[in-house]
Structure formats: structure tokens, C-alpha cells
Design a protein around this motif. Structure first.
Motif, PDB file in Angstrom:
ATOM      1  N   MET A  77       0.842  -1.196   0.000  1.00 51.29           N
ATOM      2  CA  MET A  77       0.000   0.000   0.000  1.00 51.29           C
ATOM      3  C   MET A  77       0.880   1.250   0.000  1.00 51.29           C
ATOM      4  SD  MET A  77      -2.743   1.340   2.879  1.00 51.29           S
ATOM      5  CE  MET A  77      -3.467  -0.290   3.051  1.00 51.29           C
ATOM      6  N   ALA A  78       0.510   2.252  -0.794  1.00 55.40           N
ATOM      7  CA  ALA A  78       1.262   3.496  -0.848  1.00 55.40           C
ATOM      8  C   ALA A  78       1.043   4.302   0.428  1.00 55.40           C
ATOM      9  CB  ALA A  78       0.827   4.308  -2.059  1.00 55.40           C
ATOM     10  N   ASP A  79       1.979   5.178   0.732  1.00 52.66           N
ATOM     11  CA  ASP A  79       1.824   6.071   1.881  1.00 52.66           C
ATOM     12  C   ASP A  79       0.715   7.091   1.628  1.00 52.66           C
ATOM     13  OD1 ASP A  79       4.033   4.937   3.325  1.00 52.66           O
ATOM     14  OD2 ASP A  79       5.361   6.000   1.945  1.00 52.66           O
ATOM     15  N   ILE A  80       0.569   7.465   0.363  1.00 55.04           N
ATOM     16  CA  ILE A  80      -0.497   8.388  -0.003  1.00 55.04           C
ATOM     17  C   ILE A  80      -1.061   7.992  -1.361  1.00 55.04           C
ATOM     18  CG2 ILE A  80       0.969  10.114  -1.153  1.00 55.04           C
ATOM     19  CD1 ILE A  80      -0.822  12.267   0.149  1.00 55.04           C
ATOM     20  N   THR A  81      -2.376   8.075  -1.483  1.00 52.54           N
ATOM     21  CA  THR A  81      -3.071   7.797  -2.733  1.00 52.54           C
ATOM     22  C   THR A  81      -3.670   9.110  -3.227  1.00 52.54           C
ATOM     23  OG1 THR A  81      -3.593   5.549  -2.013  1.00 52.54           O
ATOM     24  CG2 THR A  81      -4.898   6.451  -3.821  1.00 52.54           C
ATOM     25  N   ILE A  82      -3.544   9.342  -4.521  1.00 52.39           N
ATOM     26  CA  ILE A  82      -4.021  10.596  -5.107  1.00 52.39           C
ATOM     27  C   ILE A  82      -4.974  10.277  -6.247  1.00 52.39           C
ATOM     28  CG2 ILE A  82      -3.328  12.690  -6.345  1.00 52.39           C
ATOM     29  CD1 ILE A  82      -0.557  12.289  -4.854  1.00 52.39           C
ATOM     30  N   ILE A  83      -6.119  10.928  -6.247  1.00 49.33           N
ATOM     31  CA  ILE A  83      -7.077  10.793  -7.345  1.00 49.33           C
ATOM     32  C   ILE A  83      -6.920  12.012  -8.246  1.00 49.33           C
ATOM     33  CG2 ILE A  83      -9.498  10.554  -8.002  1.00 49.33           C
ATOM     34  CD1 ILE A  83     -10.044   9.448  -5.196  1.00 49.33           C
ATOM     35  N   GLY A  84      -6.489  11.777  -9.483  1.00 52.59           N
ATOM     36  CA  GLY A  84      -6.310  12.858 -10.437  1.00 52.59           C
ATOM     37  C   GLY A  84      -4.858  13.101 -10.776  1.00 52.59           C
ATOM     38  N   ALA A  85      -4.516  13.048 -12.069  1.00 53.04           N
ATOM     39  CA  ALA A  85      -3.130  13.217 -12.519  1.00 53.04           C
ATOM     40  C   ALA A  85      -2.916  14.532 -13.245  1.00 53.04           C
ATOM     41  CB  ALA A  85      -2.719  12.048 -13.419  1.00 53.04           C
ATOM     42  N   GLY A  86      -3.783  15.521 -12.963  1.00 53.88           N
ATOM     43  CA  GLY A  86      -3.523  16.858 -13.475  1.00 53.88           C
ATOM     44  C   GLY A  86      -2.359  17.483 -12.727  1.00 53.88           C
ATOM     45  N   ILE A  87      -2.093  18.755 -12.982  1.00 53.49           N
ATOM     46  CA  ILE A  87      -0.928  19.395 -12.384  1.00 53.49           C
ATOM     47  C   ILE A  87      -0.985  19.355 -10.864  1.00 53.49           C
ATOM     48  CG2 ILE A  87      -1.943  21.707 -12.532  1.00 53.49           C
ATOM     49  CD1 ILE A  87       1.805  20.740 -12.898  1.00 53.49           C
ATOM     50  N   VAL A  88      -2.174  19.491 -10.266  1.00 55.64           N
ATOM     51  CA  VAL A  88      -2.284  19.465  -8.808  1.00 55.64           C
ATOM     52  C   VAL A  88      -1.934  18.081  -8.266  1.00 55.64           C
ATOM     53  CG1 VAL A  88      -3.871  19.673  -6.846  1.00 55.64           C
ATOM     54  CG2 VAL A  88      -3.933  21.366  -8.680  1.00 55.64           C
ATOM     55  N   GLY A  89      -2.500  17.042  -8.870  1.00 55.78           N
ATOM     56  CA  GLY A  89      -2.207  15.681  -8.429  1.00 55.78           C
ATOM     57  C   GLY A  89      -0.755  15.306  -8.623  1.00 55.78           C
ATOM     58  N   LEU A  90      -0.177  15.721  -9.741  1.00 52.62           N
ATOM     59  CA  LEU A  90       1.225  15.419 -10.007  1.00 52.62           C
ATOM     60  C   LEU A  90       2.145  16.092  -8.996  1.00 52.62           C
ATOM     61  CD1 LEU A  90       1.370  15.722 -13.908  1.00 52.62           C
ATOM     62  CD2 LEU A  90       1.242  13.624 -12.550  1.00 52.62           C
ATOM     63  N   LEU A  91       1.861  17.359  -8.702  1.00 49.51           N
ATOM     64  CA  LEU A  91       2.707  18.060  -7.735  1.00 49.51           C
ATOM     65  C   LEU A  91       2.542  17.484  -6.335  1.00 49.51           C
ATOM     66  CD1 LEU A  91       2.499  21.818  -8.792  1.00 49.51           C
ATOM     67  CD2 LEU A  91       4.275  20.136  -9.305  1.00 49.51           C
ATOM     68  N   ALA A  92       1.324  17.049  -6.003  1.00 45.53           N
ATOM     69  CA  ALA A  92       1.112  16.428  -4.692  1.00 45.53           C
ATOM     70  C   ALA A  92       1.960  15.171  -4.556  1.00 45.53           C
ATOM     71  CB  ALA A  92      -0.370  16.101  -4.505  1.00 45.53           C
ATOM     72  N   ALA A  93       2.003  14.352  -5.603  1.00 43.09           N
ATOM     73  CA  ALA A  93       2.807  13.134  -5.558  1.00 43.09           C
ATOM     74  C   ALA A  93       4.297  13.458  -5.548  1.00 43.09           C
ATOM     75  CB  ALA A  93       2.484  12.245  -6.757  1.00 43.09           C
ATOM     76  N   LYS A  94       4.696  14.452  -6.324  1.00 43.91           N
ATOM     77  CA  LYS A  94       6.116  14.806  -6.421  1.00 43.91           C
ATOM     78  C   LYS A  94       6.645  15.388  -5.113  1.00 43.91           C
ATOM     79  CE  LYS A  94       9.361  17.701  -8.977  1.00 43.91           C
ATOM     80  NZ  LYS A  94      10.364  16.622  -9.016  1.00 43.91           N
ATOM     81  N   LEU A  95       5.847  16.217  -4.457  1.00 44.02           N
ATOM     82  CA  LEU A  95       6.316  16.922  -3.265  1.00 44.02           C
ATOM     83  C   LEU A  95       6.105  16.135  -1.978  1.00 44.02           C
ATOM     84  CD1 LEU A  95       5.057  20.541  -4.092  1.00 44.02           C
ATOM     85  CD2 LEU A  95       7.339  19.595  -4.429  1.00 44.02           C
ATOM     86  N   PHE A  96       5.290  15.087  -2.042  1.00 39.83           N
ATOM     87  CA  PHE A  96       5.044  14.280  -0.838  1.00 39.83           C
ATOM     88  C   PHE A  96       6.297  13.485  -0.479  1.00 39.83           C
ATOM     89  CE2 PHE A  96       3.628  10.231   1.094  1.00 39.83           C
ATOM     90  CZ  PHE A  96       3.061  10.751   2.248  1.00 39.83           C
ATOM     91  N   LYS A  97       6.621  13.469   0.801  1.00 38.48           N
ATOM     92  CA  LYS A  97       7.812  12.740   1.269  1.00 38.48           C
ATOM     93  C   LYS A  97       7.422  11.307   1.630  1.00 38.48           C
ATOM     94  CE  LYS A  97      10.071  16.913   3.041  1.00 38.48           C
ATOM     95  NZ  LYS A  97       9.055  17.869   2.543  1.00 38.48           N
ATOM     96  N   GLY A  98       7.316  10.476   0.640  1.00 35.46           N
ATOM     97  CA  GLY A  98       6.922   9.093   0.842  1.00 35.46           C
ATOM     98  C   GLY A  98       6.458   8.487  -0.466  1.00 35.46           C
TER      99      GLY A  98
END
Length: 303
Positions: A1-22
Motif C-alpha cells: 500500500m502506498a503512503d499516499i493515494t491521489i485521485i487525479g493526474a492533473g498538475i495538482v495531483g502530479l505536484l502532490a505526488a512529487k512533493l510528498f515525502k513518501g
């Protein structure tokens, strides 16, 4: 299981995944990156348009400059010439000719110094290539109990367990979380021109910018959830732009995007469960994405 799951791969979702420490994973209903709603954005930042978030949008300029350098994506910190009362200094017709010799505008404009453009489609593709994205996965349901989201469920019935969740699903958000959102449709016209345009032009309601190869035209916004093309709007974009800057009308591309705008126009960064945050609601989402994502991550990383 991932540390964080994100719904949506637009710029907001991409930056959330990129900047998350995990470890992060993204679920996106579109089947490929080229279909993302973010690719119908203009990718300019004109801070005075950000209202109360002017400082945050100015900070985003430096953020995207750093990304542009890191990923070798064409970008430019430049000025904006506009007929709008958005601050800046007034420039005469002769000064406009010096700044933009290929621009055909015979009225005074105002010059806003700190603005920028980046080739967002290329940037999005390069960021996405580094991330764990599951394309073609439309999330239809949140499985929650005891004030926590335990799993998300696709429209095919597949369940994915989640530890922490960020919803950055754009106009699809209302299908998962009841929020005061309205869909606003905009058109991005992509044309060619052999002429240079150094700055960003915001004139008669049109924002025009020359990227590495293309001329991008945008600024319309109407309350509509349809992805159909309004050819009257596109024709107006082309007509007005052609009057002030020479573009080729052959092989024009048109993209339609939907922005989810909150009832009060403010960005929504809302903790809806103990381990889940929604990010949406702002008309200039590309410009404010770094700010919104950092705020959401402060919430979610504290869980």
C-alpha cells in the motif's frame, strides 16, 4: 500500500505526488497523459489575476522556473502587456513597438513586470514519467468509516486500500464529495507564427503567448460542463489575435478544458476525513497549484 493515494493526474495531483515525502500512487480516469484536462490550460501566470493570492502566484513563478530548469522545459519570466487595469506602468505606442515590434496595437497599454509562461504540456509529461500513475481508473466511490477513508473503489468494482488520500480530480470531484462547485469551460487555441512575441499579451479579453514553437490563445470562461467546442468563441479568439499579431490559420488545434470553480471563487483545500483532503475550486489552478498542494500536504502529513 502506498503512503499516499491521489485521485487525479492533473498538475495538482502530479505536484502532490512529487512533493510528498513518501511513496505515492495516482489513479487517473483518462487512459493517457495527453488527455489530461490540465493540457487544455494556458500555463501562464499573471499574478494580478490571482486577486488575494498575488504573492502566492508570484512565488509560483520561481517554483515553475526551477522545474523548467530541472526538466529542461522551455519557460520564460517575462512581462505582460494589457489593456486591463491590473496595475503596472503605462506604456506608449512607441514603447510597445520597441518591446514587441511584431505587435499591431495602436493604443496605450499597461506593463506588468513579473509574469511567466512555461510549456506546461511538456512539463506535465516529464513529471508524470517519474511517478506511479494508474491510467484508465475512474474512482466512483470512497469507502469510509470512523471518519477515515479505508478504500477507494473504481467504476468496475475494484477496491484499493488507502492510508492517506488526496482528491485532485478537477470537475470530477463533485461525483465523490459534495462541494459547492461549478464547471467552467474554456478553449485553448494553438496556432503557429514565424514571428516572435517576447511578452504575454492580455488584450480584449484574450491572453496570447508565444511558446517555443506555438502561439497559445485563451481566456474565455463560460459556465458549462460540456467538452464540445464552441466554434464562435474559437473564431473570436483567432480573429482578435490575428488583428494584433500575425498567426497562421491553417492547422490550428483546439482543446477544451473544464475548471471547477467554487461558489465564492476561493480555492478549496478541505480535510473531509481524518486522512483525506480535497484540492479544487480555483479558476487559475495552474498558477496556484504549488500553494494549494503545499497546504494540503501540511494537513495530510500530520495524519
Amino acid at each position: 500500500m502506498a503512503d499516499i493515494t491521489i485521485i487525479g493526474a492533473g498538475i495538482v495531483g502530479l505536484l502532490a505526488a512529487k512533493l510528498f515525502k513518501g511513496k505515492a500512487e495516482i489513479f487517473e480516469e483518462k487512459t493517457k497523459i495527453e488527455q489530461l484536462n490540465s493540457n487544455a490550460s494556458l500555463w501562464t501566470i499573471i499574478p494580478p489575476l490571482c486577486g488575494n493570492y498575488l504573492n502566492e502566484c508570484e512565488e509560483a513563478i520561481s517554483f515553475y522556473e526551477d522545474l523548467g530548469k530541472k526538466y529542461n522545459v522551455y519557460h520564460k519570466r517575462t512581462y505582460t502587456l494589457t489593456d486591463k487595469e491590473l496595475g503596472g506602468t503605462e506604456v506608449s505606442e512607441s514603447e510597445i513597438r520597441e518591446l514587441e515590434p511584431n505587435l499591431r496595437i495602436t493604443t496605450k497599454l499597461r506593463k506588468i513586470e513579473k509574469t511567466m509562461f512555461i510549456e506546461g504540456e511538456e512539463l506535465i509529461a516529464k513529471i508524470a514519467s517519474e511517478l506511479d500513475i494508474h491510467f484508465g481508473k475512474k474512482i466512483a466511490k470512497l469507502g469510509a468509516s470512523n471518519n477515515e477513508v479505508k478504500y477507494i473503489e473504481t467504476d468496475s468494482g475494484e477496491r484499493i486500500n488507502v492510508e492517506r488520500l488526496i482528491i485532485a480530480a478537477g470537475y470530477w470531484t463533485n461525483n465523490l464529495v459534495p462541494l459547492d462547485l461549478s464547471p467552467f469551460k474554456g478553449h485553448l487555441v494553438i496556432a503557429k507564427s514565424p514571428y516572435d512575441l517576447t511578452g504575454i499579451i492580455f488584450y480584449k479579453g484574450k491572453i496570447v503567448v508565444k511558446g517555443k514553437e506555438n502561439v497559445y490563445i485563451n481566456a474565455d470562461s463560460e459556465k458549462d460542463s460540456s467538452l464540445s467546442i464552441n466554434y464562435d468563441i474559437v473564431k473570436d479568439h483567432i480573429t482578435v489575435t490575428s488583428q494584433i499579431f500575425p498567426i497562421s490559420t491553417s492547422n490550428i488545434k483546439i482543446r477544451v478544458g473544464i475548471r471547477s470553480v467554487s461558489g465564492d471563487g476561493e480555492p478549496i483545500i478541505k480535510q473531509i476525513y481524518k486522512n483525506a483532503v480535497v484540492i479544487t475550486g480555483y479558476r487559475f489552478g495552474f498558477a496556484l497549484a504549488p500553494y494549494m498542494v503545499n497546504r494540503a500536504l501540511k494537513i495530510i502529513e500530520g495524519v
